[in-house]
Design a protein around this motif. Structure first.
Motif, PDB file in Angstrom:
ATOM      1  N   GLY A 273       1.477 -23.481 -28.318  1.00 54.96           N
ATOM      2  CA  GLY A 273       1.942 -24.017 -29.584  1.00 54.96           C
ATOM      3  C   GLY A 273       2.941 -23.176 -30.328  1.00 54.96           C
ATOM      4  N   ASP A 274       3.217 -21.938 -29.870  1.00 55.42           N
ATOM      5  CA  ASP A 274       4.228 -21.110 -30.516  1.00 55.42           C
ATOM      6  C   ASP A 274       5.432 -20.837 -29.610  1.00 55.42           C
ATOM      7  OD1 ASP A 274       2.838 -19.516 -28.773  1.00 55.42           O
ATOM      8  OD2 ASP A 274       2.214 -18.025 -30.241  1.00 55.42           O
ATOM      9  N   ASP A 275       5.506 -21.520 -28.467  1.00 52.70           N
ATOM     10  CA  ASP A 275       6.645 -21.395 -27.565  1.00 52.70           C
ATOM     11  C   ASP A 275       7.546 -22.620 -27.702  1.00 52.70           C
ATOM     12  OD1 ASP A 275       5.457 -19.055 -26.726  1.00 52.70           O
ATOM     13  OD2 ASP A 275       4.669 -19.886 -24.869  1.00 52.70           O
ATOM     14  N   TRP A 276       8.676 -22.617 -26.993  1.00 54.04           N
ATOM     15  CA  TRP A 276       9.537 -23.794 -27.043  1.00 54.04           C
ATOM     16  C   TRP A 276      10.316 -23.935 -25.740  1.00 54.04           C
ATOM     17  CZ3 TRP A 276      11.102 -19.192 -29.234  1.00 54.04           C
ATOM     18  CH2 TRP A 276      12.407 -18.784 -29.015  1.00 54.04           C
ATOM     19  N   LEU A 277      11.005 -25.074 -25.626  1.00 52.40           N
ATOM     20  CA  LEU A 277      11.680 -25.456 -24.381  1.00 52.40           C
ATOM     21  C   LEU A 277      13.154 -25.744 -24.627  1.00 52.40           C
ATOM     22  CD1 LEU A 277       9.045 -28.184 -23.559  1.00 52.40           C
ATOM     23  CD2 LEU A 277       9.137 -25.948 -22.422  1.00 52.40           C
ATOM     24  N   ALA A 278      13.948 -25.570 -23.581  1.00 51.57           N
ATOM     25  CA  ALA A 278      15.331 -26.024 -23.615  1.00 51.57           C
ATOM     26  C   ALA A 278      15.356 -27.547 -23.514  1.00 51.57           C
ATOM     27  CB  ALA A 278      16.121 -25.405 -22.466  1.00 51.57           C
ATOM     28  N   PRO A 279      16.335 -28.209 -24.128  1.00 50.37           N
ATOM     29  CA  PRO A 279      16.432 -29.673 -24.004  1.00 50.37           C
ATOM     30  C   PRO A 279      16.500 -30.101 -22.546  1.00 50.37           C
ATOM     31  CG  PRO A 279      17.914 -28.862 -25.718  1.00 50.37           C
ATOM     32  CD  PRO A 279      17.382 -27.642 -25.011  1.00 50.37           C
ATOM     33  N   GLY A 280      15.730 -31.125 -22.197  1.00 49.97           N
ATOM     34  CA  GLY A 280      15.752 -31.677 -20.849  1.00 49.97           C
ATOM     35  C   GLY A 280      15.089 -30.832 -19.792  1.00 49.97           C
ATOM     36  N   HIS A 281      14.385 -29.779 -20.202  1.00 49.48           N
ATOM     37  CA  HIS A 281      13.772 -28.860 -19.225  1.00 49.48           C
ATOM     38  C   HIS A 281      12.787 -29.577 -18.316  1.00 49.48           C
ATOM     39  CE1 HIS A 281      11.841 -25.369 -17.475  1.00 49.48           C
ATOM     40  NE2 HIS A 281      10.677 -25.690 -18.022  1.00 49.48           N
ATOM     41  N   TYR A 282      11.909 -30.393 -18.879  1.00 49.46           N
ATOM     42  CA  TYR A 282      10.872 -31.022 -18.056  1.00 49.46           C
ATOM     43  C   TYR A 282      11.456 -32.030 -17.067  1.00 49.46           C
ATOM     44  CZ  TYR A 282       6.986 -28.913 -20.624  1.00 49.46           C
ATOM     45  OH  TYR A 282       6.089 -28.031 -21.165  1.00 49.46           O
ATOM     46  N   ALA A 283      12.489 -32.748 -17.459  1.00 45.22           N
ATOM     47  CA  ALA A 283      13.101 -33.702 -16.534  1.00 45.22           C
ATOM     48  C   ALA A 283      13.703 -32.981 -15.333  1.00 45.22           C
ATOM     49  CB  ALA A 283      14.169 -34.524 -17.258  1.00 45.22           C
ATOM     50  N   ARG A 284      14.367 -31.864 -15.583  1.00 43.28           N
ATOM     51  CA  ARG A 284      14.953 -31.092 -14.475  1.00 43.28           C
ATOM     52  C   ARG A 284      13.863 -30.494 -13.597  1.00 43.28           C
ATOM     53  NH1 ARG A 284      18.309 -29.703 -18.846  1.00 43.28           N
ATOM     54  NH2 ARG A 284      17.129 -27.786 -19.262  1.00 43.28           N
ATOM     55  N   LEU A 285      12.825 -29.953 -14.233  1.00 43.94           N
ATOM     56  CA  LEU A 285      11.736 -29.338 -13.473  1.00 43.94           C
ATOM     57  C   LEU A 285      11.012 -30.369 -12.615  1.00 43.94           C
ATOM     58  CD1 LEU A 285      10.081 -26.799 -12.915  1.00 43.94           C
ATOM     59  CD2 LEU A 285       8.767 -27.270 -14.987  1.00 43.94           C
ATOM     60  N   LEU A 286      10.765 -31.540 -13.174  1.00 40.49           N
ATOM     61  CA  LEU A 286      10.088 -32.598 -12.433  1.00 40.49           C
ATOM     62  C   LEU A 286      10.925 -33.053 -11.241  1.00 40.49           C
ATOM     63  CD1 LEU A 286       7.774 -34.642 -12.142  1.00 40.49           C
ATOM     64  CD2 LEU A 286       8.990 -36.118 -13.759  1.00 40.49           C
ATOM     65  N   ALA A 287      12.225 -33.224 -11.431  1.00 40.33           N
ATOM     66  CA  ALA A 287      13.089 -33.687 -10.339  1.00 40.33           C
ATOM     67  C   ALA A 287      13.072 -32.698  -9.175  1.00 40.33           C
ATOM     68  CB  ALA A 287      14.513 -33.883 -10.853  1.00 40.33           C
ATOM     69  N   ARG A 288      13.119 -31.401  -9.468  1.00 41.01           N
ATOM     70  CA  ARG A 288      13.137 -30.404  -8.399  1.00 41.01           C
ATOM     71  C   ARG A 288      11.777 -30.318  -7.715  1.00 41.01           C
ATOM     72  NH1 ARG A 288      16.110 -24.993 -10.213  1.00 41.01           N
ATOM     73  NH2 ARG A 288      16.058 -24.700  -7.953  1.00 41.01           N
ATOM     74  N   THR A 289      10.707 -30.486  -8.498  1.00 43.18           N
ATOM     75  CA  THR A 289       9.365 -30.443  -7.911  1.00 43.18           C
ATOM     76  C   THR A 289       9.145 -31.624  -6.975  1.00 43.18           C
ATOM     77  OG1 THR A 289       8.535 -29.337  -9.897  1.00 43.18           O
ATOM     78  CG2 THR A 289       6.898 -30.350  -8.445  1.00 43.18           C
ATOM     79  N   GLU A 290       9.535 -32.802  -7.406  1.00 47.07           N
ATOM     80  CA  GLU A 290       9.386 -33.989  -6.557  1.00 47.07           C
ATOM     81  C   GLU A 290      10.220 -33.865  -5.294  1.00 47.07           C
ATOM     82  OE1 GLU A 290       8.232 -37.878  -8.952  1.00 47.07           O
ATOM     83  OE2 GLU A 290      10.203 -37.135  -9.557  1.00 47.07           O
ATOM     84  N   ALA A 291      11.399 -33.282  -5.402  1.00 44.99           N
ATOM     85  CA  ALA A 291      12.254 -33.126  -4.222  1.00 44.99           C
ATOM     86  C   ALA A 291      11.610 -32.201  -3.196  1.00 44.99           C
ATOM     87  CB  ALA A 291      13.624 -32.590  -4.642  1.00 44.99           C
ATOM     88  N   LEU A 292      10.912 -31.182  -3.663  1.00 44.14           N
ATOM     89  CA  LEU A 292      10.246 -30.245  -2.746  1.00 44.14           C
ATOM     90  C   LEU A 292       8.948 -30.821  -2.181  1.00 44.14           C
ATOM     91  CD1 LEU A 292      10.772 -26.913  -4.712  1.00 44.14           C
ATOM     92  CD2 LEU A 292      11.800 -27.524  -2.524  1.00 44.14           C
ATOM     93  N   GLY A 293       8.264 -31.669  -2.958  1.00 44.16           N
ATOM     94  CA  GLY A 293       7.059 -32.333  -2.472  1.00 44.16           C
ATOM     95  C   GLY A 293       5.856 -31.431  -2.318  1.00 44.16           C
ATOM     96  N   CYS A 294       5.768 -30.358  -3.114  1.00 42.57           N
ATOM     97  CA  CYS A 294       4.639 -29.440  -2.990  1.00 42.57           C
ATOM     98  C   CYS A 294       3.617 -29.664  -4.097  1.00 42.57           C
ATOM     99  CB  CYS A 294       5.115 -27.994  -2.986  1.00 42.57           C
ATOM    100  SG  CYS A 294       6.171 -27.566  -4.360  1.00 42.57           S
ATOM    101  N   ALA A 295       2.457 -29.028  -3.979  1.00 38.70           N
ATOM    102  CA  ALA A 295       1.354 -29.250  -4.910  1.00 38.70           C
ATOM    103  C   ALA A 295       1.627 -28.643  -6.280  1.00 38.70           C
ATOM    104  CB  ALA A 295       0.056 -28.678  -4.339  1.00 38.70           C
ATOM    105  N   PHE A 296       2.291 -27.497  -6.322  1.00 31.82           N
ATOM    106  CA  PHE A 296       2.671 -26.934  -7.610  1.00 31.82           C
ATOM    107  C   PHE A 296       3.873 -26.028  -7.456  1.00 31.82           C
ATOM    108  CE2 PHE A 296      -0.246 -23.637  -6.067  1.00 31.82           C
ATOM    109  CZ  PHE A 296       0.234 -22.438  -6.583  1.00 31.82           C
ATOM    110  N   VAL A 297       4.564 -25.821  -8.579  1.00 36.80           N
ATOM    111  CA  VAL A 297       5.692 -24.895  -8.604  1.00 36.80           C
ATOM    112  C   VAL A 297       5.473 -23.896  -9.723  1.00 36.80           C
ATOM    113  CG1 VAL A 297       7.329 -26.577  -7.674  1.00 36.80           C
ATOM    114  CG2 VAL A 297       7.118 -26.302 -10.167  1.00 36.80           C
ATOM    115  N   ARG A 298       6.077 -22.727  -9.564  1.00 37.19           N
ATOM    116  CA  ARG A 298       6.077 -21.698 -10.592  1.00 37.19           C
ATOM    117  C   ARG A 298       7.522 -21.430 -10.980  1.00 37.19           C
ATOM    118  NH1 ARG A 298       2.346 -20.792 -13.301  1.00 37.19           N
ATOM    119  NH2 ARG A 298       1.991 -18.563 -13.177  1.00 37.19           N
ATOM    120  N   THR A 299       7.737 -21.091 -12.255  1.00 42.34           N
ATOM    121  CA  THR A 299       9.098 -20.915 -12.742  1.00 42.34           C
ATOM    122  C   THR A 299       9.267 -19.590 -13.474  1.00 42.34           C
ATOM    123  OG1 THR A 299       8.724 -21.924 -14.914  1.00 42.34           O
ATOM    124  CG2 THR A 299       9.242 -23.416 -13.096  1.00 42.34           C
TER     125      THR A 299
END
Length: 329
Positions: free
Chosen positions: A93-119
């Protein structure tokens, strides 16, 4: 009901000064198939009012509130129980994100097809910003997370335990791998990350930067020297007991013991920040923890550590032996 692609779980507790930045960054990450589960862990400042207003102004918000403060681990579990997404993410609750971060992260995760990713992430201390990288050499390559636990003598992916630095497929939640140990007030992500690396079938590390971690917040538990910080003993006891039961225990236990010893040394080395009664309890609990470890393995670990840390730990170990002797007498 709409299909939810991503559930983002965001616990809040008395972060009125920082929550507006967090919420604004969520607004900049909205998508019609995203949901944001905001969990108020019984805040006593104006955080709850901010979250209620966010429910009206940010698409996909789901509000949950605890009637009593339960801690970060339990707040995240509340969010997990409400999550409907195919993928899961965490944000504090005290952190923040760059605009569009989750959309980019999701696209790369789906492309790799793995159970989890770390960033990787950006650590923010006052006006200073520093890139912190996952201690894993390969990027954008799917591998076995169990293989990334070792070697014992180096910092590896299990030492980068930040739950919010990644994305996790729902299959992990359905298998019981994403819930945290209820009631842990600190180090709740340590048993969690070890379990993920032992049990998940695949993972990858991404160089995606978009998560800003605010460090040094006065209300953060890491800045408060009370008894809640001592929960790291419970957390690492859990790491040891679960690793000892693993099929590769002989291989993995040296890493688990060494990591536990390093954390004990760190806390004892910073003992001045604790209130005096808590400091005494810390020494006692740390000594008892060393006595519970496999002693031959502990000998090997201490012999391999630098002199300063090994001296601190051997002193605690002698304290445990003296206490046990006095008790027996």
């Amino acid at each position: 009901m709409r299909v939810v692609k991503l559930s983002v779980i965001v616990p809040f507790y008395n972060v009125q000064a920082y929550a507006p930045d967090t919420l604004e960054s969520l607004r900049a990450n909205t998508r019609e198939d995203f949901e944001f589960i905001l969990v108020d862990d019984c805040s006593t400042d104006g955080t709850a009012d901010l979250l209620r207003r966010a429910g009206d102004g940010i698409e996909g918000v789901v509000l949950r509130r605890h009637e009593r403060n339960a801690g970060l681990a339990t707040a995240r579990n509340t969010g997990l129980d409400a999550a409907r997404g195919q993928y899961i993410a965490f944000l504090d609750g005290d952190d923040w994100l760059a605009p569009g971060h989750y959309a980019r992260l999701l696209a790369r995760t789906e492309a790799l097809g793995c159970a989890f990713v770390r960033t990787d992430h950006v650590q923010v201390t006052g006006t200073s910003r520093t890139v912190r990288r996952v201690p894993h050499g390969l990027r954008d390559v799917v591998g076995n997370p169990r293989d990334a636990i070792l070697p014992a003598g180096r910092t590896t992916s299990v030492d980068y335990a930040f739950a919010w630095a990644g994305l996790y497929h729902r299959s992990l939640l359905d298998r019981g791998l994403l819930h945290f140990t209820d009631g842990l007030r600190t180090a709740e992500d340590r048993p969690w990350i070890w379990r993920l690396h032992r049990e998940a079938e695949s993972f990858a590390v991404l160089g995606t930067l978009g998560h800003f971690y605010r460090r040094g917040v006065a209300s953060s538990l890491t800045q408060i020297g009370d008894e809640r910080q001592l929960d790291f003993i419970k957390a690492y006891d859990q790491v040891l007991s679960e690793t000892a039961a693993d099929r590769d225990a002989d291989t993995l236990m040296p890493k688990a013991v060494r990591t536990y010893c390093a954390v004990i040394s760190h806390h004892v080395g910073s003992i001045g920040k604790f209130e005096p009664p808590v400091a005494r309890t810390l020494r006692s609990l740390a000594a008892a923890a060393l006595s519970r470890m496999p002693q031959r393995l502990l000998d090997d670990v201490l012999d391999s550590m630098d002199t300063e840390r090994a001296t601190v730990l051997r002193g605690l170990r002698r304290r445990s032996t003296t206490t046990e002797g006095a008790t027996a007498a």
